[in-house]
Design a protein around this motif. Structure first.
Motif, short mmCIF file in Angstrom:
data_model
loop_
_atom_site.label_atom_id
_atom_site.label_comp_id
_atom_site.label_asym_id
_atom_site.label_seq_id
_atom_site.Cartn_x
_atom_site.Cartn_y
_atom_site.Cartn_z
N LYS A 38 0.83 -1.20 0.00
CA LYS A 38 0.00 0.00 0.00
C LYS A 38 0.87 1.25 0.00
CE LYS A 38 -3.73 -2.53 0.58
NZ LYS A 38 -4.71 -2.73 -0.53
N LYS A 39 0.52 2.20 -0.85
CA LYS A 39 1.22 3.49 -0.88
C LYS A 39 0.67 4.38 0.23
CE LYS A 39 3.41 2.68 -4.87
NZ LYS A 39 4.87 2.63 -5.01
N VAL A 40 1.57 4.87 1.08
CA VAL A 40 1.19 5.66 2.23
C VAL A 40 2.01 6.95 2.24
CG1 VAL A 40 1.10 5.70 4.76
CG2 VAL A 40 0.67 3.57 3.54
N VAL A 41 1.41 8.04 2.70
CA VAL A 41 2.15 9.28 2.91
C VAL A 41 2.12 9.62 4.40
CG1 VAL A 41 0.14 10.75 2.37
CG2 VAL A 41 2.47 11.69 2.23
N LEU A 42 3.29 9.89 4.95
CA LEU A 42 3.45 10.19 6.37
C LEU A 42 3.87 11.64 6.55
CD1 LEU A 42 5.70 7.09 7.09
CD2 LEU A 42 3.37 7.29 7.88
N TYR A 43 3.47 12.24 7.67
CA TYR A 43 3.98 13.56 8.04
C TYR A 43 3.68 13.82 9.50
CZ TYR A 43 -0.89 15.22 7.43
OH TYR A 43 -2.25 15.40 7.51
N ARG A 44 4.45 14.74 10.08
CA ARG A 44 4.17 15.18 11.44
C ARG A 44 3.24 16.38 11.42
NH1 ARG A 44 6.64 12.67 15.53
NH2 ARG A 44 8.56 11.52 15.03
N ARG A 45 2.23 16.32 12.25
CA ARG A 45 1.34 17.45 12.42
C ARG A 45 2.05 18.55 13.20
NH1 ARG A 45 -4.19 14.73 14.49
NH2 ARG A 45 -3.58 15.98 16.27
N THR A 46 1.45 19.70 13.29
CA THR A 46 2.07 20.81 14.02
C THR A 46 2.19 20.51 15.51
OG1 THR A 46 -0.11 21.86 14.11
CG2 THR A 46 1.39 22.57 12.35
N ASP A 47 1.40 19.57 16.05
CA ASP A 47 1.53 19.20 17.45
C ASP A 47 2.53 18.08 17.67
OD1 ASP A 47 0.23 16.93 16.57
OD2 ASP A 47 -1.58 17.22 17.76
N GLY A 48 3.22 17.65 16.59
CA GLY A 48 4.26 16.63 16.69
C GLY A 48 3.79 15.21 16.44
N ARG A 49 2.49 14.98 16.48
CA ARG A 49 2.00 13.62 16.22
C ARG A 49 2.08 13.30 14.73
NH1 ARG A 49 -3.76 13.08 18.92
NH2 ARG A 49 -3.95 15.24 18.22
N VAL A 50 2.12 12.00 14.43
CA VAL A 50 2.29 11.56 13.04
C VAL A 50 0.95 11.18 12.44
CG1 VAL A 50 3.37 9.82 11.54
CG2 VAL A 50 4.65 10.78 13.47
N ALA A 51 0.71 11.62 11.21
CA ALA A 51 -0.47 11.23 10.44
C ALA A 51 -0.02 10.34 9.28
CB ALA A 51 -1.19 12.46 9.91
N ALA A 52 -0.87 9.40 8.91
CA ALA A 52 -0.58 8.49 7.80
C ALA A 52 -1.83 8.35 6.94
CB ALA A 52 -0.15 7.12 8.32
N LEU A 53 -1.73 8.77 5.69
CA LEU A 53 -2.86 8.73 4.75
C LEU A 53 -2.52 7.86 3.56
CD1 LEU A 53 -3.77 12.55 4.49
CD2 LEU A 53 -4.56 10.91 6.21
N GLU A 54 -3.56 7.35 2.94
CA GLU A 54 -3.41 6.70 1.64
C GLU A 54 -2.79 7.70 0.67
OE1 GLU A 54 -6.45 4.77 -1.70
OE2 GLU A 54 -7.21 5.79 0.08
N ASP A 55 -1.79 7.26 -0.07
CA ASP A 55 -1.05 8.19 -0.94
C ASP A 55 -1.66 8.23 -2.33
OD1 ASP A 55 0.80 10.05 -1.69
OD2 ASP A 55 2.47 8.64 -1.88
N ALA A 56 -2.93 8.60 -2.39
CA ALA A 56 -3.62 8.72 -3.67
C ALA A 56 -4.82 9.65 -3.49
CB ALA A 56 -4.09 7.36 -4.17
#
Length: 356
Positions: A38-56
């Motif tokens: 599965k293609k996933v996109v990761l990033y840190r939110r402004t509060d430091g927590r990590v979000a992971a979304l489908e990369d499409a």
């Protein structure tokens, strides 16, 4: 031998935690990874927590990782649709009404033991307490570091390699291997989700890497205790101590002790992410030793990488060939069996049946 009544869609279970990144890799910017196909996109939110979304993108499927962040929201780089951390679209160009189906999948995230873990299956089953135990990576009584290797092979080949360390004699003879590893007896035990391979080499001279860590002449008792936690994590308790001083009985005070930490994440059927670290409980304030060990162990794993990728190429060139197992493969055979059980438990329809 086991046979199945139907083929599996993929050779890994989905209802499990998989390491997606080292904690320091994920910043306030979009980072793509492929996890369990599965293609996933990761990033840190402004509060430091990590979000992971489908990369499409929901609209025209452009990878969202080709877009940009606006605060905590992802802006698609094609037409500007905006998605929040729950995967819901919050803006569409040139219209006030947002289609209620406009969303992308999100994945449960856990940040633990210096890794970012994703749950790729049913989110209702994503219990952070079930993240594999690699606590040595951040325990204040231990010091260490590691790296990521992107290996062009089936992830199970890496597990096989770690569950049977007799290959050290031949692949790593200049660092951690000698004939004692291949000749010493070993014991294999297993549970519902774990396999342990225990090997002791008593009264031997240490190989080069361990001789440098031990720092004294004379024979040692050396140990390798490999613990597999299904589906993809292996922690190896390693070390040497002065021969005959009770290390096998639990007193390791006359030696040096390390933990080789490994968690392997399938990307595709022929590629994987191999996260590793080496931690030690001696001389823990010496950063130079930490760095030297990380680079030394990195060289060892580069030797493994060459072997594993050559093995995968040979498998691709000879699809009619099958593996044969020796006594030394008992640990890896049990690990694969536990993985197969997890995969079968997720498969709809008839389950696997055993045949001789």
């Amino acid at each position: 031998m086991s046979v199945t009544t139907q083929e599996t869609a993929q050779p890994w279970p989905m209802n499990a935690w998989y390491a997606a990144a080292w904690d320091h890799e994920v910043k306030h910017k979009l980072m793509p990874r492929t996890i369990c196909g599965k293609k996933v996109v990761l990033y840190r939110r402004t509060d430091g927590r990590v979000a992971a979304l489908e990369d499409a993108c929901w609209h025209r499927l452009l990878p969202l990782s080709m877009g940009r962040l606006d605060g905590d929201e992802v802006v698609c780089g094609y037409h500007g649709l905006v998605f929040d951390t729950s995967g819901r679209c919050t803006h569409m160009p040139s219209q006030d009404t947002i289609n209620p189906s406009a969303c992308v999948r999100t994945y449960p995230v856990a940040e633990k033991h210096r890794f970012i873990w994703l749950w790729m299956g049913d989110p209702a089953l994503a219990d952070p307490a079930k993240v594999p135990d690699l606590h040595w990576n951040h325990d204040p009584e231990w010091a260490g570091d590691g790296k990521l290797i992107e290996v062009a092979c089936d992830y199970r080949l890496v597990l096989d390699n770690l569950m049977d360390l007799t290959h050290e004699t031949f692949v790593h003879s200049s660092s951690i291997g000698d004939r004692n590893v291949a000749e010493a007896p070993f014991e294999v035990t297993h549970g519902d989700r774990t396999v342990t391979v225990t090997r002791w080499m008593e009264g031997i001279l240490p190989p080069p890497l361990w001789a440098a860590q031990y720092g004294r002449p004379g024979p040692v008792d050396r140990w390798q205790i490999i613990r597999f936690e299904a589906p993809c994590t292996i922690a190896i308790d390693v070390g040497v101590a002065e021969a005959g001083t009770g290390a096998k009985q639990g007193d390791r005070s006359k030696g040096v002790n390390g933990m080789v930490l490994n968690t392997i994440t399938p990307s595709t059927e022929k590629t994987c992410l191999y996260f590793w670290a080496f931690a030690r409980n001696y001389d823990i304030l010496n950063q130079k030793r930490t760095t030297d060990l990380r680079e030394g162990v990195s060289g060892v794993f580069r030797e493994d990488e060459a072997i594993l990728e050559a093995q995968q190429r040979a498998m691709d060139e000879h699809p009619e060939k099958v593996f044969f197992n020796l006594n030394i493969d008992a640990g890896s055979m049990w690990a694969r069996r536990l993985i197969d059980r997890m995969v079968a438990a997720e498969r709809p329809g008839p389950r696997a049946v055993a045949a001789e």
